[in-house]
Structures are given as structure tokens and as C-alpha cells.
Scaffold this active site. Structure first.
Site, mmCIF file in Angstrom:
data_model
loop_
_atom_site.group_PDB
_atom_site.id
_atom_site.type_symbol
_atom_site.label_atom_id
_atom_site.label_comp_id
_atom_site.label_asym_id
_atom_site.label_seq_id
_atom_site.Cartn_x
_atom_site.Cartn_y
_atom_site.Cartn_z
ATOM 1 N N ASP A 164 40.054 27.795 41.356
ATOM 2 C CA ASP A 164 39.357 26.899 42.287
ATOM 3 C C ASP A 164 39.172 25.469 41.796
ATOM 4 O OD1 ASP A 164 37.197 27.179 40.452
ATOM 5 O OD2 ASP A 164 36.425 28.902 41.570
ATOM 6 N N HIS A 166 45.208 31.864 35.042
ATOM 7 C CA HIS A 166 45.963 32.290 36.222
ATOM 8 C C HIS A 166 46.464 31.104 37.028
ATOM 9 C CE1 HIS A 166 43.290 36.087 35.819
ATOM 10 N NE2 HIS A 166 44.356 36.171 35.051
#
EC number: 2.3.1.286
Length: 361
Positions: free
Chosen positions: A129, A146
Site C-alpha cells: 500500500d 511483496h
């Protein structure tokens, strides 16, 4: 390293470095050592207070809505092979995941405060995010295990794609193409069938040099991220800020467990350190929409109402955008049966590995 006991340390066993296994003792250690090499490791729990949708909800989550769309499998949206065939579902969903609409949490601002005080060695995150970046933590201090939405490139020739064009495409729900080869462009987040970023493996043993480790908002259930705390040297305090005990944390004499949500946990630690006012000020400054706390509290719509509206819009958009024929669905299903998607439970490379918010309960 990599394997350690999950048994909680005996209460009668005294700490070897800390005066006690308490927040106050950690604060005293930080100030008196003085601590300069803090390694932070976080997961999806650090972003919960930001209002990011709980994708895992069986009835109202985005994952649940994807199940009812004409997809061969909801997880296919995040499979690189499926993306090559049809990128539209991902870009319909990307608007809900891309940075810009959610503000950093108090926990993100705590990481920024560690950096401002010259104490942060490295910040490892499972999240995509970019909220650490929005909080002001420099990119070179962050290891995004990730990947993230921070950068993007062509999946064919690997040419970087301009940020402004990517934001425009995501806002419109359009699929961007490379100017060099017309290949598909994808954010640098890890899909099924892709390797983790080399930066993660290059820095994986960095915790060995830490003088304090802080773990927040992660289940530590997915490898190789889950092994990071085990690289911290014996005798170096490890602090867990999480709703429940996870991994091997709590098994060493100098492990301290703050079993609470991440924002409450960092507030307790900041208060013990005498940093609470600074933390609150940083958090206020990190609001991209420049709303005061009073304005936020006065917002008439609840988080559940906002989430319901977001999900309804997303579902309608994907349903309109994605029109897969029966024949195409059959071909994709046959391909997926021949090349099954990785299972999070079996080898740790499935959906939870890439998108912690999407992990099944």
C-alpha cells in the site's frame, strides 16, 4: 537461525539485557544504550486503521465479490499468466488498492519517527500500500517483500513506466501499454508465478546487526518473511505489537509482547519514550487530505458504509469491464488445471504471500 522454539519463555527466567519484559524497560533500553539500529517488520495489521477494506470478510469483502464474478478463479486476478491473457480485472481492482486514498496510520508514523531520530536501520513490510512512503519514510529504508505500487514496468521488455501515466490509467480503470514494445504494464507487486524482489533476499540477514527488533501487525505465517525475526541475535530485544502472539516471539528472555492493535501499541511505546507528542504531530502531518482529527470524527459515513459503497462500485465496474465468454473461461480453466495456482497453505507462495489482506481466515 530460521528455526526457534514457539514455547513461551518461563516467567521466572529473567531478561538478559532488559530490566523487565515491559514497555517501560524497552523505552529505558532505547534511551540508555542508546539504540541506533532498529529493524521493523510489519504486515497487514499495521494498515487496518487506515480504512483499507478488509478483503477477507466472507460476506462483504472484495474477495467475496470476486468469487461471484465471471472469473475462472478469484485468485486468477493476481496470476501473471492470467494477467497476460486479460489484465482488465486487475486494473478494475487496482483503483481500490493503489496509494492515494488512504492515509498512513499512527504505526506508520512511528516508523517515520524512528527514522527522524536516526534509529531506523531498515523497515521490512509485507504490504503493497506504500503507506510508509506516504508517512515520509524514504524508499531506501524500506524493503517491500511483496513489491508495491511505488513503481511499474513493462512485463515484456522491463522498461519503466511513468508514474503520472500509471496513476491516470488506474484512475480510469484502463490498461496501460509500454511505449517501447506495446507490452502490458504492471505495478511492481509480486504476482503468482513471479519471484520476490531481489532486495528482500539481499537484506534478509540484516536483522543480525540490529540492536532492537519491532514486529507489528503480522501473523508471521508466510515464508520467507516469517523467518526474519529469527535472524535477530540472542540478547537483542524483540518487541511484538500485535493482537496475539505469533511465531517464536515470546520465546526468548528479552522478547516483549504488547498484545494490542498496532496504533495503541506504538502509542504506549511512544509514551514510555517521551515521544507521544512528536508522534501525534507526525501523524497529523501525514494526512494527504489535510483533514483535522475533528473533521475525520465528524464524517457522517461509517467505515462499514464506506466499505459497502466501495465494494458495490468495484463489483459493478468489474462486472461491466469483464465479459469473459464461456469458451474463454473454459480455456483458462483448462490452463489453470494444467498449471495450478500456488496454495498459501501448502508452500507459502499463494495469495497470502502476495496480498496479506486477501488471505483466507
Amino acid at each position: 537461525m530460521g528455526n526457534e522454539s514457539s514455547t513461551l519463555v518461563d516467567e521466572k527466567t529473567p531478561p538478559s539485557v532488559l530490566e523487565a519484559r515491559t514497555v517501560e524497560a524497552v523505552a529505558k533500553y532505547v534511551k540508555e544504550k542508546p539504540v541506533r539500529r532498529v529493524v521493523v517488520m510489519v504486515g497487514a495489521g499495521i494498515s487496518t486503521a487506515a480504512g483499507i477494506p478488509d478483503f477477507r470478510s466472507p460476506d462483504t469483502g472484495i474477495y467475496a465479490n470476486l468469487v461471484h464474478l465471471d472469473l475462472p478463479d478469484p485468485e486468477a486476478v493476481f496470476d501473471i499468466s492470467f494477467f497476460r491473457q486479460n489484465p482488465k480485472p486487475f486494473y478494475a481492482l487496482a483503483r481500490e488498492l493503489a496509494p492515494g486514498q488512504y492515509r498512513p496510520t499512527l504505526a506508520h508514523s512511528f516508523v517515520k519517527l524512528l527514522y527522524d531520530k536516526g534509529k531506523l536501520l531498515k523497515h521490512f513490510t509485507q504490504n503493497i500500500d506504500c503507506l510508509e512512503r506516504l508517512a515520509g519514510v524514504p524508499g531506501d529504508m524500506i524493503i517491500e517483500a511483496h513489491g508495491s505500487f511505488a513503481t511499474q514496468r513493462c512485463i515484456e521488455c522491463k522498461t519503466a513506466y511513468p508514474d503520472d501515466l500509471m496513476k491516470e490509467a488506474i484512475a480510469k480503470g484502463e490498461v496501460p501499454n509500454c511505449a517501447e514494445c506495446q507490452g502490458l504494464v504492471k505495478p511492481d507487486i509480486v504476482f503468482f508465478g513471479e519471484a520476490l524482489p531481489s532486495a528482500f533476499f539481499d537484506n534478509r540477514t540484516l536483522p543480525e546487526t540490529a540492536d532492537l527488533c519491532i514486529v507489528m501487525g503480522t501473523s508471521l505465517s508466510v515464508q520467507p518473511f516469517a523467518s526474519l525475526p529469527s535472524f535477530v541475535a540472542d540478547g537483542v530485544p524483540r518487541v511484538l505489537i500485535n493482537r496475539e502472539r505469533v511465531g517464536g516471539l515470546g520465546s526468548r528472555p528479552d522478547d516483549v509482547l504488547i498484545l494490542d492493535d498496532c496504533d495503541n501499541g506504538v502509542r504506549k511505546l511512544a509514551r514510555a519514550l517521551g515521544w507521544e507528542d512528536e508522534l501525534e504531530r507526525l501523524w497529523e502531518e501525514a494526512n494527504p487530505n489535510q483533514k483535522s482529527r475533528e473533521e475525520e470524527l465528524a464524517t457522517p459515513r461509517t467505515r462499514e458504509e464506506r466499505l459497502e459503497n466501495e465494494i458495490s462500485r468495484l463489483t459493478a465496474e468489474i462486472d461491466k469491464t469483464l465479459k469473459i465468454s464461456d469458451a474463454y473461461q473454459k480455456r483458462v480453466r483448462e490452463r489453470l488445471e494444467g498449471e495450478p495456482l500456488s496454495s498459501p497453505e501448502s508452500n507459502g507462495t499463494g495469495l497470502a504471500h502476495v496480498f496479506p489482506h486477501l488471505a483466507r481466515r
